[in-house]
Design an enzyme around this catalytic site. Structure first.
Site, PDB file in Angstrom:
ATOM      1  N   ASP A 171       0.806  -1.226   0.000  1.00 21.21           N
ATOM      2  CA  ASP A 171       0.000   0.000   0.000  1.00 21.21           C
ATOM      3  C   ASP A 171       0.839   1.276   0.000  1.00 21.21           C
ATOM      4  OD1 ASP A 171       1.001  -0.363   2.586  1.00 21.21           O
ATOM      5  OD2 ASP A 171      -0.722   0.618   3.509  1.00 21.21           O
ATOM      6  N   TYR A 264      10.546   4.767   1.849  1.00 25.06           N
ATOM      7  CA  TYR A 264      11.448   3.765   2.441  1.00 25.06           C
ATOM      8  C   TYR A 264      12.900   3.954   2.014  1.00 25.06           C
ATOM      9  CZ  TYR A 264       7.897   1.013   4.743  1.00 25.06           C
ATOM     10  OH  TYR A 264       6.910   0.597   5.603  1.00 25.06           O
TER      11      TYR A 264
HETATM   12  C1  G6P Z   1       3.421   0.767   5.092  1.00 21.20           C
HETATM   13  C2  G6P Z   1       4.004  -0.374   4.299  1.00 21.20           C
HETATM   14  C3  G6P Z   1       3.704  -1.691   4.959  1.00 21.20           C
HETATM   15  C4  G6P Z   1       4.214  -1.672   6.377  1.00 21.20           C
HETATM   16  C5  G6P Z   1       3.640  -0.513   7.142  1.00 21.20           C
HETATM   17  C6  G6P Z   1       4.292  -0.386   8.506  1.00 21.20           C
HETATM   18  O1  G6P Z   1       2.039   0.757   5.022  1.00 21.20           O
HETATM   19  O2  G6P Z   1       3.548  -0.408   2.978  1.00 21.20           O
HETATM   20  O3  G6P Z   1       4.313  -2.702   4.215  1.00 21.20           O
HETATM   21  O4  G6P Z   1       3.909  -2.880   7.032  1.00 21.20           O
HETATM   22  O5  G6P Z   1       3.840   0.698   6.453  1.00 21.20           O
HETATM   23  O6  G6P Z   1       3.606   0.532   9.295  1.00 21.20           O
HETATM   24  P1  G6P Z   1       3.699   0.526  10.886  1.00 21.20           P
HETATM   25  O7  G6P Z   1       2.756   1.595  11.280  1.00 21.20           O
HETATM   26  O8  G6P Z   1       3.297  -0.857  11.335  1.00 21.20           O
HETATM   27  O9  G6P Z   1       5.116   0.821  11.221  1.00 21.20           O
HETATM   28 MN    MN Z   2       4.450  -2.294   2.069  1.00 25.11          MN
END
Ligand code: G6P
Ligand code: MN
Length: 442
Positions: A171, A264
């Site tokens: 996403d 990222y």
């Molecule tokens: C985004 C990435 C996901 C990931 C998430 C982590 O949505 O696309 O792959 O797992 O961020 O977010 P968090 O709030 O769990 O650190």
């Molecule tokens: Mn992701």
């Protein structure tokens, strides 16, 4: 209009209410005939169902709902599997983050030695098992996979299943698109047609066409350079910790203004600064445990106080939920909508290997994704991608060959890791932390 049977695998997740909400809100675009919720953690599974059942019953009176820890029951008579598991739970996410940090290396959910290699080698067998079960009980089903680290998982499913009726998705690019469209005053992320290339959690937007065919990227770049990221996506991606990511985002654009990056890339392009900002005693896993997870437990407490009169919470929409339902709808009804997805390269990026799993735009058809081919990419981006791709492929080799040496190479070559000595120490700690979740490396 045919109706669809969906199973959510990893249904005890904090992300599941968002997916269910999108399924319910998109009833006209993607009608259901059955909804199955499956998890290996029975308590969490029922907790999520308790919270959502009032909303499900109200939207779909009489819908067949299956809530189960039994694989046969979960996967039988299914059209779409939505897989979003976290093998080892948040507990092992925490070690993935903390072990590299102990040695001064980026500790992140999906990036670096913990996120990519450790989590990858844990996820691979779990995903392969899910896909085998799904194909056994519903041979014609489609598997939409969100499970991380998506780049490594996608490479493993390519080798094991040739990605036959499997679509690996993420996403993040869409969440970033949502920020862009908000900044440009557009009403949704669908208002922009993105041109994009990369690996998962490792890519660049090269153009953003609006409905009048105008590329809005130059305008957006100027906005980011002068005022930073002034809008940030959906509820998930705007908490206090995510704000730091959006702040750093503007820095990446200043240093590399040619394209707009996936957020990222901060972990690879500014590794030491990221490490300096991280706290080994409180990483993102702890914040998720204290934040999102606690919120869900609090909601369930409300349910337990008065189950009869409890009303499911209507949340702000999530990109995570909407994206997977839109992708499934595009497959189910052969809509050919354009999304950013993870596919086998096969020439889409002409100067990257054919067998790389890349993230590019694709038109999603009933028979699968039809990726868009783009011009050759510049040296800088190609070099970055080849390095990361090698690390990901080596992690998958390490898993399939049970090879310590390949695991060491996967870590040592990763851009976040400064030396082989450090790589070896991290690997030895990861072997211990992962226990039976990993194959025995020889
Ligand atoms: C985004 C990435 C996901 C990931 C998430 C982590 O949505 O696309 O792959 O797992 O961020 O977010 P968090 O709030 O769990 O650190
Ligand atoms: Mn992701």
């Amino acid at each position: 209009m045919k109706k669809n049977a969906v199973v959510i695998v990893g249904a005890g997740s904090t992300h599941t209410p968002g997916i269910i909400q999108s399924l319910l809100q998109k009833k006209d675009e993607f009608p259901l005939r059955k909804l199955a919720l499956f998890d290996i953690d029975e308590k969490r599974l029922h907790l999520v169902y308790d919270i959502m059942k009032q909303f499900i019953n109200e939207t779909y009176p009489g819908l067949e709902v299956v809530v189960t820890t039994n694989e046969e029951e979960a996967y039988t008579d299914i059209d779409f599997v939505f897989a979003q598991i976290r093998q080892g739970g948040l507990k092992l996410r925490s070690s993935d983050e903390k072990i590299p940090l102990k040695y001064g290396v980026v500790g992140q959910e999906t990036c670096g030695p913990g996120g990519s290699i450790s989590y990858g080698m844990r996820s691979i067998p779990a995903i392969i098992h899910i896909i085998k079960m799904a194909k056994k009980y519903s041979p014609n089903c489609w598997i939409l996979n969100y499970s991380n680290p998506a780049a490594v998982v996608a490479e493993a499913t390519r080798r094991e299943f040739n990605n036959e009726r499997i679509l690996n998705i993420c996403d993040m690019p869409t969440a970033i698109l949502l920020s862009y469209s908000k900044m440009l005053g557009l009403d949704s992320w669908q208002s922009l047609d993105p041109c994009y290339f990369g690996l998962n959690h490792f890519g660049w937007f090269t153009a953003l066409y609006d409905k009048e065919g105008k590329d809005r990227l130059p305008e957006l770049r100027e906005m980011i350079l002068t005022s930073g990221m002034t809008a940030c996506s959906d509820k998930h991606h705007k908490d206090k910790d995510w704000q730091k990511t959006w702040k750093q985002y503007a820095e990446i654009v200043k240093d590399y203004p040619d394209f707009l990056p996936n957020s990222y890339l901060q972990y690879y392009l500014y590794s030491s600064e990221m490490v300096a900002k991280m706290d080994i005693n409180r990483t993102r896993a702890d914040m998720v445990i204290e934040g999102r997870e606690q919120e869900m437990f609090a909601e369930h407490k409300k349910y337990l106080e008065s189950p009869e009169s409890y009303k499911s919470p209507l949340q702000e929409f999530t990109v995570f939920g909407d994206f997977i339902v839109d992708a499934a709808s595009s497959i189910a009804y052969n809509k050919g909508e354009r999304f950013l997805v993870i596919v086998e390269n096969n020439g889409a990026i002409p100067n990257m290997p054919a067998d790389a799993m890349v993230e590019v735009p694709a038109y999603i058809r009933s028979w699968g994704p039809e990726p868009v081919s783009i011009p050759a990419i510049p040296t800088f981006h190609k070099g970055m991608m080849e390095n990361q791709l090698a690390s990901e492929k080596l992690a998958v080799d390490a898993y399939f060959e049970n090879s310590y040496d390949k695991a060491l190479q996967a870590i040592a070559i990763n851009k976040t890791v400064p030396s082989t000595t450090v790589a070896r120490k991290i690997l030895d700690d990861l072997i211990e932390a992962n226990g039976d979740y990993w194959p025995t490396l020889k």
